[in-house]
Design a protein around this motif. Structure first.
Motif, mmCIF file in Angstrom:
data_model
loop_
_atom_site.group_PDB
_atom_site.id
_atom_site.type_symbol
_atom_site.label_atom_id
_atom_site.label_comp_id
_atom_site.label_asym_id
_atom_site.label_seq_id
_atom_site.Cartn_x
_atom_site.Cartn_y
_atom_site.Cartn_z
ATOM 1 N N GLY A 96 26.361 -10.822 94.278
ATOM 2 C CA GLY A 96 26.874 -9.780 95.151
ATOM 3 C C GLY A 96 28.008 -9.018 94.487
ATOM 4 O O GLY A 96 28.318 -9.234 93.311
ATOM 5 N N PRO A 97 28.656 -8.126 95.238
ATOM 6 C CA PRO A 97 29.757 -7.338 94.676
ATOM 7 C C PRO A 97 30.995 -8.190 94.399
ATOM 8 O O PRO A 97 31.181 -9.246 95.003
ATOM 9 N N ASN A 98 31.811 -7.721 93.473
ATOM 10 C CA ASN A 98 33.104 -8.359 93.156
ATOM 11 C C ASN A 98 32.975 -9.816 92.751
ATOM 12 O O ASN A 98 33.842 -10.631 93.057
ATOM 13 N N GLY A 99 31.871 -10.168 92.091
ATOM 14 C CA GLY A 99 31.694 -11.538 91.629
ATOM 15 C C GLY A 99 31.273 -12.520 92.697
ATOM 16 O O GLY A 99 31.251 -13.722 92.462
ATOM 17 N N GLU A 100 30.930 -12.019 93.876
ATOM 18 C CA GLU A 100 30.447 -12.902 94.947
ATOM 19 C C GLU A 100 29.039 -13.393 94.621
ATOM 20 O O GLU A 100 28.307 -12.770 93.869
ATOM 21 N N THR A 101 28.678 -14.504 95.235
ATOM 22 C CA THR A 101 27.313 -15.000 95.217
ATOM 23 C C THR A 101 26.844 -15.009 96.667
ATOM 24 O O THR A 101 27.606 -15.372 97.571
ATOM 25 N N VAL A 102 25.610 -14.583 96.901
ATOM 26 C CA VAL A 102 25.064 -14.576 98.253
ATOM 27 C C VAL A 102 23.896 -15.554 98.289
ATOM 28 O O VAL A 102 22.945 -15.438 97.519
ATOM 29 N N LEU A 103 23.994 -16.544 99.171
ATOM 30 C CA LEU A 103 22.929 -17.527 99.377
ATOM 31 C C LEU A 103 22.189 -17.138 100.651
ATOM 32 O O LEU A 103 22.811 -16.867 101.685
ATOM 33 N N TRP A 104 20.862 -17.117 100.579
ATOM 34 C CA TRP A 104 20.041 -16.670 101.705
ATOM 35 C C TRP A 104 19.381 -17.841 102.427
ATOM 36 O O TRP A 104 18.759 -18.686 101.796
ATOM 37 N N TYR A 105 19.509 -17.812 103.774
ATOM 38 C CA TYR A 105 18.942 -18.833 104.644
ATOM 39 C C TYR A 105 18.127 -18.165 105.757
ATOM 40 O O TYR A 105 18.586 -18.044 106.894
#
Length: 125
Positions: free
Chosen positions: A10-19
């Motif tokens: 994701g933006p700004n070094g985020e990680t997005v985990l999907w459920y």
């Protein structure tokens, strides 16, 4: 929440985990994790407001995945030269999100509509 179905940067070094909880749950949760590995937020992404952010002719399949997560179903319509990604969504009545993508991966149309099969698929109320 169990194992994530997908993981995206994701933006700004985020990680997005999907459920996703599709089809019967009609929701797809995005858990946003910061660079420091701390949970920022858990968001339900299958909303009319998020569909409205998709811009036909501009948004790409990767934008759809970043915004709505992995689709429940992908169908290919060869004559139209389109793929249609579907997401059962919640609402006062069951909803359906349909995103049409051309073969070059560009969003051509995006809909948030009443699901004509919603009650039949989900069972009796």
């Amino acid at each position: 929440m169990g194992s994530a179905r997908d993981k995206r940067v994701g933006p700004n070094g985020e990680t997005v985990l999907w459920y996703p909880r599709l089809p019967a749950g009609r929701v797809s949760y995005a858990a946003r994790i910061g660079k420091d590995d701390r949970l920022i937020a858990v968001e339900q992404r299958l909303t009319e407001a998020n569909v409205a952010k998709l811009q036909p002719g501009v948004s790409r399949g990767s934008d759809v995945l970043d915004l709505l997560g992995p689709p429940y179903r992908v169908e290919t319509f060869k004559r139209l030269e389109r793929d249609i990604w579907s997401y059962p969504a919640e609402g006062i009545t069951p909803k359906l999100i349909l995103v049409q993508l051309s073969k070059d991966g560009v969003v051509r149309e995006a809909y948030y509509i009443e699901d004509p099969e919603g009650t039949a698929r989900d069972g009796p109320e």
